[in-house]
Each structure stands twice: as C-alpha cells, then as structure tokens.
Design a protein around this motif. Structure first.
Motif, PDB file in Angstrom:
ATOM      1  N   LEU A   3     -10.982 -11.609 -25.691  1.00 25.86           N
ATOM      2  CA  LEU A   3     -10.564 -10.242 -25.365  1.00 25.86           C
ATOM      3  C   LEU A   3      -9.281 -10.244 -24.539  1.00 25.86           C
ATOM      4  CD1 LEU A   3     -11.178  -7.235 -25.515  1.00 25.86           C
ATOM      5  CD2 LEU A   3     -12.596  -7.489 -23.468  1.00 25.86           C
ATOM      6  N   LYS A   4      -9.213 -11.124 -23.530  1.00 23.81           N
ATOM      7  CA  LYS A   4      -8.013 -11.181 -22.685  1.00 23.81           C
ATOM      8  C   LYS A   4      -6.789 -11.590 -23.492  1.00 23.81           C
ATOM      9  CE  LYS A   4     -10.469 -12.498 -18.450  1.00 23.81           C
ATOM     10  NZ  LYS A   4     -11.797 -12.519 -19.050  1.00 23.81           N
ATOM     11  N   MET A   5      -6.936 -12.649 -24.277  1.00 27.26           N
ATOM     12  CA  MET A   5      -5.794 -13.150 -25.028  1.00 27.26           C
ATOM     13  C   MET A   5      -5.341 -12.139 -26.069  1.00 27.26           C
ATOM     14  SD  MET A   5      -4.602 -16.067 -24.021  1.00 27.26           S
ATOM     15  CE  MET A   5      -3.740 -16.707 -25.440  1.00 27.26           C
ATOM     16  N   PHE A   6      -6.284 -11.462 -26.724  1.00 29.97           N
ATOM     17  CA  PHE A   6      -5.868 -10.528 -27.766  1.00 29.97           C
ATOM     18  C   PHE A   6      -5.172  -9.309 -27.162  1.00 29.97           C
ATOM     19  CE2 PHE A   6      -6.509  -6.877 -30.545  1.00 29.97           C
ATOM     20  CZ  PHE A   6      -5.886  -7.348 -31.694  1.00 29.97           C
ATOM     21  N   LEU A   7      -5.676  -8.809 -26.033  1.00 30.21           N
ATOM     22  CA  LEU A   7      -5.001  -7.681 -25.390  1.00 30.21           C
ATOM     23  C   LEU A   7      -3.556  -8.036 -25.056  1.00 30.21           C
ATOM     24  CD1 LEU A   7      -7.738  -6.278 -22.969  1.00 30.21           C
ATOM     25  CD2 LEU A   7      -6.836  -5.193 -25.026  1.00 30.21           C
ATOM     26  N   PHE A   8      -3.392  -9.236 -24.510  1.00 26.12           N
ATOM     27  CA  PHE A   8      -2.038  -9.670 -24.180  1.00 26.12           C
ATOM     28  C   PHE A   8      -1.186  -9.846 -25.439  1.00 26.12           C
ATOM     29  CE2 PHE A   8       0.993 -13.120 -23.656  1.00 26.12           C
ATOM     30  CZ  PHE A   8       1.734 -12.675 -22.570  1.00 26.12           C
ATOM     31  N   GLN A   9      -1.735 -10.546 -26.424  1.00 28.39           N
ATOM     32  CA  GLN A   9      -0.977 -10.798 -27.649  1.00 28.39           C
ATOM     33  C   GLN A   9      -0.680  -9.500 -28.384  1.00 28.39           C
ATOM     34  OE1 GLN A   9       0.214 -13.632 -28.395  1.00 28.39           O
ATOM     35  NE2 GLN A   9      -1.151 -15.336 -27.954  1.00 28.39           N
ATOM     36  N   PHE A  10      -1.604  -8.553 -28.325  1.00 30.59           N
ATOM     37  CA  PHE A  10      -1.382  -7.264 -28.979  1.00 30.59           C
ATOM     38  C   PHE A  10      -0.135  -6.594 -28.410  1.00 30.59           C
ATOM     39  CE2 PHE A  10      -1.867  -2.725 -29.511  1.00 30.59           C
ATOM     40  CZ  PHE A  10      -2.345  -2.606 -30.804  1.00 30.59           C
TER      41      PHE A  10
ATOM     42  N   ARG B 219      -2.245 -20.122 -19.885  1.00 27.78           N
ATOM     43  CA  ARG B 219      -2.808 -20.794 -18.708  1.00 27.78           C
ATOM     44  C   ARG B 219      -3.482 -19.790 -17.770  1.00 27.78           C
ATOM     45  NH1 ARG B 219      -0.154 -25.934 -17.969  1.00 27.78           N
ATOM     46  NH2 ARG B 219       1.389 -26.282 -19.605  1.00 27.78           N
ATOM     47  N   VAL B 220      -2.853 -18.632 -17.613  1.00 21.37           N
ATOM     48  CA  VAL B 220      -3.415 -17.614 -16.725  1.00 21.37           C
ATOM     49  C   VAL B 220      -4.742 -17.096 -17.260  1.00 21.37           C
ATOM     50  CG1 VAL B 220      -3.015 -15.336 -15.699  1.00 21.37           C
ATOM     51  CG2 VAL B 220      -1.125 -16.960 -15.909  1.00 21.37           C
ATOM     52  N   ALA B 221      -4.809 -16.835 -18.578  1.00 25.13           N
ATOM     53  CA  ALA B 221      -6.033 -16.306 -19.175  1.00 25.13           C
ATOM     54  C   ALA B 221      -7.189 -17.294 -19.033  1.00 25.13           C
ATOM     55  CB  ALA B 221      -5.792 -15.980 -20.648  1.00 25.13           C
ATOM     56  N   ILE B 222      -6.921 -18.574 -19.236  1.00 28.56           N
ATOM     57  CA  ILE B 222      -7.966 -19.589 -19.081  1.00 28.56           C
ATOM     58  C   ILE B 222      -8.438 -19.656 -17.634  1.00 28.56           C
ATOM     59  CG2 ILE B 222      -8.437 -22.067 -19.222  1.00 28.56           C
ATOM     60  CD1 ILE B 222      -6.520 -22.180 -21.595  1.00 28.56           C
ATOM     61  N   TRP B 223      -7.499 -19.587 -16.694  1.00 26.22           N
ATOM     62  CA  TRP B 223      -7.881 -19.623 -15.277  1.00 26.22           C
ATOM     63  C   TRP B 223      -8.746 -18.423 -14.920  1.00 26.22           C
ATOM     64  CZ3 TRP B 223      -6.812 -16.175 -11.319  1.00 26.22           C
ATOM     65  CH2 TRP B 223      -7.165 -16.602 -10.032  1.00 26.22           C
TER      66      TRP B 223
ATOM     67  N   GLU C 117      -6.500 -20.776 -33.951  1.00 22.59           N
ATOM     68  CA  GLU C 117      -6.464 -20.494 -35.386  1.00 22.59           C
ATOM     69  C   GLU C 117      -6.925 -19.061 -35.656  1.00 22.59           C
ATOM     70  OE1 GLU C 117      -7.108 -23.400 -34.204  1.00 22.59           O
ATOM     71  OE2 GLU C 117      -5.615 -24.587 -35.266  1.00 22.59           O
ATOM     72  N   TYR C 118      -8.015 -18.657 -35.009  1.00 27.36           N
ATOM     73  CA  TYR C 118      -8.473 -17.271 -35.146  1.00 27.36           C
ATOM     74  C   TYR C 118      -7.412 -16.296 -34.633  1.00 27.36           C
ATOM     75  CZ  TYR C 118     -13.389 -17.899 -36.505  1.00 27.36           C
ATOM     76  OH  TYR C 118     -14.542 -18.149 -37.202  1.00 27.36           O
ATOM     77  N   LEU C 119      -6.849 -16.598 -33.472  1.00 23.67           N
ATOM     78  CA  LEU C 119      -5.861 -15.698 -32.881  1.00 23.67           C
ATOM     79  C   LEU C 119      -4.659 -15.530 -33.801  1.00 23.67           C
ATOM     80  CD1 LEU C 119      -5.004 -14.023 -30.422  1.00 23.67           C
ATOM     81  CD2 LEU C 119      -3.990 -16.101 -29.464  1.00 23.67           C
ATOM     82  N   GLU C 120      -4.193 -16.619 -34.379  1.00 26.44           N
ATOM     83  CA  GLU C 120      -3.051 -16.562 -35.294  1.00 26.44           C
ATOM     84  C   GLU C 120      -3.345 -15.659 -36.475  1.00 26.44           C
ATOM     85  OE1 GLU C 120      -0.655 -19.586 -38.320  1.00 26.44           O
ATOM     86  OE2 GLU C 120      -2.079 -20.385 -36.861  1.00 26.44           O
ATOM     87  N   MET C 121      -4.535 -15.802 -37.059  1.00 23.11           N
ATOM     88  CA  MET C 121      -4.874 -15.013 -38.237  1.00 23.11           C
ATOM     89  C   MET C 121      -5.106 -13.536 -37.894  1.00 23.11           C
ATOM     90  SD  MET C 121      -4.746 -16.767 -40.995  1.00 23.11           S
ATOM     91  CE  MET C 121      -3.249 -17.422 -40.272  1.00 23.11           C
TER      92      MET C 121
END
Length: 907
Positions: free
Chosen positions: A548-555, A525-529, A662-666
């Motif tokens: 980029l934001k989501m992957f940095l966080f997920q990484f 929710r924060v990344a989308i905002w 789906e991309y993020l999961e893979m």
C-alpha cells in the motif's frame, strides 16, 4: 569498560539450556571481539562448551557434483548455510570471535531441535564452509503438522469434465509444454498432516512423501526461529539477522540440478532443467507456462504470480488488437480530417497569425506552422478513441472478473482453498516483540509516524512536479525565442516537427523520468523502514502494508506528471491581455491549438518505454554481470566439477521482498494501460510486447541467475487485487475526463451539431468547415500590457488569435467568456456524467452476472470435501477395528473356556 556481572544462559525452544556459568564476567573490547574471563584470574580462554553440541561433523567433498545428499548418500540436503571460517584468518587461539561464538550456539541449537548437520569445506576457497542441513522423518512430521501442510490421503478418482475444444488439441498442443517431458501429475485427495494419524495418509516412500519444496519450507521456518543467544530479557534468533550481521554469508535451499544440463544422479527429477527447456528458454516464448511444475518447484506464491502475469498478457491481446485498429483508423483518416486540413491550408491556417505564448521575447506565429503536429493529433484524437476508451472500461472489468474465476480454479487445483490466515505463522520479528507491552497508544503512534512519513514523501513528489512545471515554463520561453526564427535554416527537414511545445514536452518528459527513478530508489528504503517500524504480525500483513505504501508513492510519482498535462496544463492561462502567472513570475504554458492530448501521448510513450527498457536492463543485465564478475574475481573453474551447493552459492541471492517489485512493475503498467488509454491507444500494444518479454525474462532470471527461492504458500495475489480494482474504477473517470477536457472532441461535436448551422453558423447542413476559425478568439494587440507586449513583430496587423471562446474586442463584454464557452462546458459535464453512469452500470451488471467461483469448481470442492470426510471416517473405522481385534479375540477365547451353565442368559 565492563558490564555488570550476570549469568549467561543459552536456551533452546524447549526451554532447556546447554551452557550455564555463574562465575562469568563479560568484557567488551575495542576490536569488537567477545571474550570470557573468570574473576579469579586474568587469563582469557575460549568458552568450554560441550563438544558434541557445538561442533557438527565435517566431511570432504565426495566428487559427486550432482548429489543432493550427505556423504552417506541417504540423508537429503534440505538447506544450506554458508560462513567464512575464522580459523583460517589466523586469529589468536585464546579469542573466540562474536561470529564464531554465535555460529556454535546456532549449530548446537539446531542439533538440539533434531536437525542433522554436516559441514564441508569449499573446493575452491578454503575459508568458506558449507553446512548441510537434513531434517529427519520425525522432525518433518512435527513441523508439517505445525505448518498445516496438506498431503495426499488417496488418489483422486473424480473424472474431470471434457473440454468442448478437444477437437483442436492437435493444433493447440504445439503451444503447450512437451507432455513427454512434463507429464500431468496424479491428483490426490488431501488433508492437513497429523503426526498421530500416519495411517490416514498415502505414504509409499517416507523419503519422497514430503516434496523438496515442503522440506525447505519447514527448514526455513525452523531456521527463522532457532535462537542463537538470550541475555536477560533480550532474545536473539532468526537467520535474517545472522545474514545481515555477516555471521553467515548465505542461506538457501538447493536447486535440483544445473539449468542447462540434466543431473546424472539416479532418481533426480531434473525439474530445474525441465523448467529452463520448456519455460525459460527463448525458444519456448510461444508456449504456455507449465504452472503446475512452477508451483511444485517454487511454491504457490511464485506460481500465482506467473499465472496472473500470463492471464494478464492473454487478456491484453484483445485490448492490443482493438487499440491497434483504433490507431490504424486514426492514421488513415489524418489526411481527411477537415479541421487538420484547415490548419495546414495556406489560405486558412497560413493567414491566421497567433498571439505570442510568452512575454516580450516570444514572437507572433502562423497557425500552419503546427501542421504536422495537427496531423499527428488526428491519429489519437478521433471518434475511434472514444469507442476504445469505453471498450477498455469494459475490458478491465472482464479482466478482473475472469481472473477471479481463474484464481478460484487454481486455488482448487493447488489445495489453497482452505488456506486461512491463522495457518500462516507469525514473523520472527513480531514474536520477539509480542511479549513486550504493545499498547494501543504505541500502535497509534507507529501508524501515525508511518502515515506522516508517506505524506511527506508524496508532498516531496508534488514539489518536484512544481519544479518540472517551472522548467516547462522557462524552457518554453527559451524554445519559443529560437525555434520560430531563422536559426533553424540548417534543419529544414526537422523544422516542421520541432515546435516549442514539442521540444518542451520531450525534454520535460525525460527530466520527469529521471526524477521518478531517483525518487523511487530513495523512497524504497524509507517505505521498508516504516513497515519494519509498524511491526506487522505475519509476512502477508507485512507485504500488504508495504504494498500500500509503495503503490501510493509510485502512483503519485509516475502518474502526477500525466495528470498535470491532462487536467491542469492550459486550463488556467487567461488571455493575452491578462495572462495568469505561476509564483507571480512564470506565465502559465498553453496547449497547442488542437489541445494537450499529443503532449500527454508523448509523456506516456516516454515513461512507458523508458520504464520498460530500464527494468529489463535491471532484471537481465545486472544479475548476469554480477554473476560473471563474481566468478571472475574468485577465479572459479567451470561449474561442472563443483558440488551442487557451491554452484548455487555463485548465483545471486533472492531479494527479501521476493516478487514485490515484479508485481509493482506490472500494476504500474496496468495503470498506464487503463488510466490514460484514451490518449494513447497503443499503450496495450506496448504492454503486450513488454509482457511477452517479461514472462520469459523473469523465468530466465529466477531459473538461471538466482538461488532457489524458499517456497511459500499463497491463495491469491494479496493486496494487489483491491489495488487493481481501485485503478479500474478510477480509469472510467480519468478517461471520460481526458476525452472531455484534454482532447478537442467535445468542442468539435458542439460546433458540428450547434454552431455550424443557423442561428450561429452560415451553413445549411452540419459541417466541420470553419471550425478552426470559430475556435480561435480575437485579441487587439494594442491591448497588450507593457510587461507582456512583444518587443518586435514582422507582421503588419492589428489583431492576433488565441485559443479560447471569448467575445472579440469592441464588444461590450469584450474578452469575457461567450455563449459557446458555456455550451461546451455543459456538453463536457453531460458527457462525463452519461459515460460514467453507463460504464459503471455495465461494470456492475458484469460483476453481478459473472460469478467469482465457477459452478463446476464449487461442485468439485463440495464433492472432494465430502469424499475426504468419508475416506477419513472409513480409515478411522479400520483403525478402530484393527486395534479392537486383539481384545475381541481375547474375549471370545475367554468365553469359550466358560462352562455352558455360566453362559445361560435369562431374557
């Protein structure tokens, strides 16, 4: 309370207005209904707007459930809007609700722009209204030119080169979709559509010239920009805001038929049914994907995702085979490992008493209590793992380079070679703000706030890692006081496997997984905002920024615990007489005598397995359960008698982010497969099995459980491509460091080649015998400080052993690092430098040798571009000749009427 008196005008895209009243005062009442009052009176009444613009024609359902047309059977349905009729809520007639007001203006706006509408009431819920939208030919031509849609100009007569593997077609055709059901489409030379040059294009049937996916794409473009209110400088438009505000319940293009039953309508292509039978059905799990039909039905963006996922899965097959071979090699050699035998030998490991690994309450323990753990460590910590890590570094380069080539082929086949960013329209949200002053200072502020927020959440993850580390230390202390005493007498079969290290690792991994899932939900929710706040221009820019934001966080979220175990745990523990404490209270945890590699393997297997199970539950069960509950709560009958638009309304809406998750999961899985593969050779095997299910699950999900997506143009996989390249580069370093610092391979090699023979060893030949004894340092128990001295001991001895390379007690440099320690450090650094340089050089050579675009594709692009120009030039000549023919005939006839003497020419 009233607002200031002003003029209320509703505008269309062409600048004209449909309603203007200078004598209107607006009141806002507490029940959030908007009403209008003339200054002279106190009587409320509805807005008097032109009837022909505010109300679209209504029609009853014509009992044709498979129909994709208006009731006249001629006009095709390009889009559906669904809303709840306020009149059925028994509201007072003098009030016009905000939603109804906005819908009326919206309908008038769409009709003014040229769309044709037809409303039909729901068959099973009289409050629901379905507005069918049709775009006439002139409107399609206008917006096809605006969106630069490529359309056929002539059949492509270029012959494709025959494949050298045609002789295997009798075998391989069983792994492809049935050609009788999904036939190969005719290829065309294409060019961007131009409304003024219809003669250029290959138009056989106007109704079928623009495909349904093109039509729905154009309809969505208009719906995203059609205004529904302009008050002063505030402009309101876009279908997304109306959906979020409840003005409309849903908006979607139609599926062409039911997924499990073909349509009875004549001429229906039944593409959804074909996709289900040859792609999404479980019986077709072994078949290749019908990518051309996927692209035709769902658009290039969906097609490129499934093309990438299928290519990634095929490439994983090779990695999985090699990884499985490495695992089998380790499993077969675990009983023959010299150092593992020494750990399990009662005369060697059974005689070695290890120092307690925590203060006071922990007890001394014998080395052979870790016998089973040492055998399992041999499965993953062997020379085969080194070979496999180097292989995976090369594999990831080949995967990325061959994917670029395959992607170039798809760009050519799907006509996205010349798809430029300028062709992509701006987001409606950006167009609203585009006229507002947007200074560099304002942009800098937005970006700074976004970066600061992302960094804050990354620090929050690191804080959670510290908390889990503290749990590890406290849990290890608790397990150490219980798992090595007599309390496990009733669990004799498990006693060999349940060690303090293993119990701590498993429980900490489970807790880490739960924390990861919770933080994912919150940060999303924060990344989308943040991305909405930054206001990117195009949807591609928006998705790239969010990616980029989501992957940095997920990484950080997914990999931080793995990095901790691989590179931090057991590296700063001191020695028994001088341990290192975290936060001044918790003693740092140590690794097993064989290293932390087995714990890293446990962490990876739990996170990968748990993530796969959780995602499949989300992707399969949740949409299915929601659809079942929706139909049950609404008491809906069988779909067979419902109109097409009402059947689709019962399905789940597509997420606003589309295939992002789906991309993020893979990509997260790709990181597990490449970054830590040196510790877990079975990671590619697990990924392969998961992906075989993932392809069919995603196909089944979007084909049967979700409404049809709005087709989108895409040339490549976007920001995920550089992310994959960055992960591939990082993977070389992480695997080299895992082998050097996490596994025990380098110390064993140093012992084998240097310290097992003269002058350090007693053997004449290089051997691994005596390695365990030489890798454990000696500590005098009388040197324990008071705060860490064990409370009791069942062993009568003066010394204990610990895992390190230090001088023994009594040496003038006692408990300091010895010569062997520096030999091992030098060997580790040399190994990292040599392996990284060799692998990076090999990657560079492969990237240089393998071109991104195949030579044949380059030639075909040049040839097709040339032929397209020739065709357009010849068409121009024909048009000029055709238009000049009347003038030429008129001139000829005029000359024939002139007297001969007037035709004499003096040269």
């Amino acid at each position: 309370m009233t607002t200031p008196e002003h003029q209320w005008i509703f505008f269309f895209s062409d600048g004209t207005d449909i309603f203007q009243d200078d004598n209107v005062r607006i009141y806002q009442v507490q029940n959030c209904q908007r009403v209008f009052q003339e200054p002279e009176t106190n009587n409320f009444h509805p807005v008097d707007l032109p009837e022909e613009l505010l109300f679209c024609p209504q029609a009853e359902f014509n009992d044709k459930p498979d129909s994709l047309f208006f009731n006249d059977g001629v006009r095709r349905i390009d889009y559906i809007l669904v809303y709840e009729d306020e009149e059925k809520k028994k509201e007072k007639e003098q009030y016009v609700t905000v939603n109804e007001d906005q819908r009326r203006i919206r309908k008038a706006s769409l009709m003014k722009m040229g769309m044709e509408l037809e409303a039909t009431r729901s068959v099973i819920d009289e409050k629901l209204m379905f507005v069918k939208i049709h775009m006439p030919w002139d409107m399609l031509c206008t917006y096809a030119e605006v969106l630069h849609i490529k359309v056929p100009i002539q059949p492509n007569d270029l012959s494709s080169r025959p494949s050298p593997w045609n002789f295997l077609s009798c075998i391989t055709k069983k792994f492809y979709p049935d050609e009788e059901l999904i036939s190969k489409e005719t290829e065309f030379f294409t060019a961007p559509f131009e409304k003024d040059r219809l003669e250029y294009f290959y138009i056989k049937d106007q109704d079928m010239f623009f495909t349904p996916s093109m039509r729905s794409r154009m309809a969505f473009y208009i719906l995203s920009r059609a205004p529904y209110e302009i008050r002063g400088k505030t402009k309101k438009f876009g279908i997304t805001k109306l959906l979020d505000g409840g003005v409309y319940k849903a908006a979607y293009p139609l599926h062409d038929c039911r997924f499990n039953v073909p349509s009875k309508e004549e001429g229906c292509p039944n593409e959804r049914y074909l996709l289900y039978q040859e792609w999404a059905h479980p019986k077709s799990f072994y078949k290749m994907q019908p990518l051309d039909l996927i692209r035709k039905y769902y658009g290039e963006k969906i097609g490129i995702y499934f093309a990438w996922l299928g290519f990634y899965t095929i490439m994983l097959t090779l990695a999985a085979v090699v990884g499985l071979g490495c695992f089998i090699y380790g499993y077969k050699t675990q009983e023959t490992s010299t150092w593992s035998k020494e750990v399990c030998d009662p005369d060697i490991g059974g005689q070695i008493v290890m120092c307690p690994q925590c203060d006071k309450d922990c007890k001394y323990w014998r080395l052979n209590s870790t016998c089973e753990a040492s055998k399992k460590l041999c499965i993953f910590d062997n020379f085969g793992t080194l070979v496999f890590a180097v292989f995976m570094s090369i594999w990831v380069t080949l995967f990325l380079e061959f994917w670029k080539r395959y992607q170039a082929e798809l760009e050519y086949e799907w006509d996205t070679v010349e798809f430029l960013e300028q062709e992509e329209p701006s987001r409606p949200e950006y167009e609203v703000k585009e006229k507002v002053p947007y200074t560099e200072c304002g942009r800098c502020m937005r970006v700074s706030i976004g970066i600061g927020t992302v960094l804050f959440w990354i620090l929050l993850i690191l804080a959670s890692i510290v908390a889990i580390t503290v749990y590890r230390l406290a849990a290890f202390f608790a397990f150490s006081t219980r798992l090595r005493n007599e309390e496990l007498e009733g669990l004799e079969p498990l006693k060999e496997y349940v060690t303090p290290q293993m119990a701590t690792s498993v429980t900490a991994s489970l807790i880490s997984f739960v924390v990861i899932m919770i933080l994912n939900i919150l940060y999303e929710r924060v990344a989308i905002w943040i991305t909405d706040f930054e206001l990117p221009r195009t949807k591609t820019d928006y998705e790239n920024s969010l990616t980029l934001k989501m992957f940095l966080f997920q990484f950080v979220n997914y990999y931080s615990s793995c990095f901790y175990i691989a590179f931090a745990k057991g590296k700063a523990v001191g020695f028994p007489g001088q341990p290192v404490y975290l936060l001044g209270k918790y003693r740092n945890e140590e690794c097993d005598p064989g290293g932390c590699l087995i714990e890293l393997t446990t962490q990876l297997s739990i996170i990968m397995g748990g993530k796969a199970i959780w995602n499949n539950i989300q992707e399969v069960l949740l949409p299915w359960v929601k659809n079942v509950l929706f139909r049950y709560c609404k008491s809906m009958p069988s779909n067979s008698g419902l109109p097409r638009w009402e059947q689709d309304y019962q399905l789940q809406p597509i997420s606003k982010l589309g295939l992002f998750y789906e991309y993020l999961e893979m990509v997260i899985q790709f990181g597990f497969v490449t970054l830590f593969v040196a510790s877990f050779p079975l990671a590619p095997v697990l990924a392969l099995v998961n992906n075989l299910f993932e392809i069919r699950v995603d196909a089944w999900k979007i084909t049967t459980q979700f409404r049809r997506m709005v087709p989108e143009k895409a040339q490549h996989i976007g920001a995920w491509q550089p992310i994959l390249q960055g992960v591939a580069i990082l993977a070389v370093a992480t695997n080299a460091m895992i082998i050097a610092f996490t596994s025990d391979m380098i110390p064993r090699l140093v012992y084998y080649w240097s310290f097992s023979v003269y002058p350090y060893g007693d053997s004449d030949n290089h051997t691994m015998a005596g390695y365990i004894n030489s890798s454990l340092s000696i500590f005098n128990i009388s040197d324990f400080p008071e705060q860490s001295r064990p409370l009791s001991s069942s062993y009568n001895m003066a010394t204990c052993r610990y895992r390190d390379f230090r001088y023994p007690p009594g040496h003038y440099r006692q408990y300091e690092y010895n010569v062997r320690y520096w030999h091992v450090i030098a060997a580790k650094m040399a190994f990292i430098i040599v392996v990284e340089h060799v692998v990076y050089f090999t990657k560079f050579i492969l990237s240089y040798v393998i071109p991104d675009v195949p030579y044949t594709v380059k030639e075909q692009i040049k040839r097709e571009k040339y032929l397209t120009q020739v065709i357009l030039h010849e068409t121009n000549l024909k048009l000029v000749t055709k238009r000049m023919k009347p003038y030429r005939e008129e001139t000829t006839s005029s000359l024939q009427k002139l007297p001969p003497e007037e035709l004499d020419l003096d040269f």
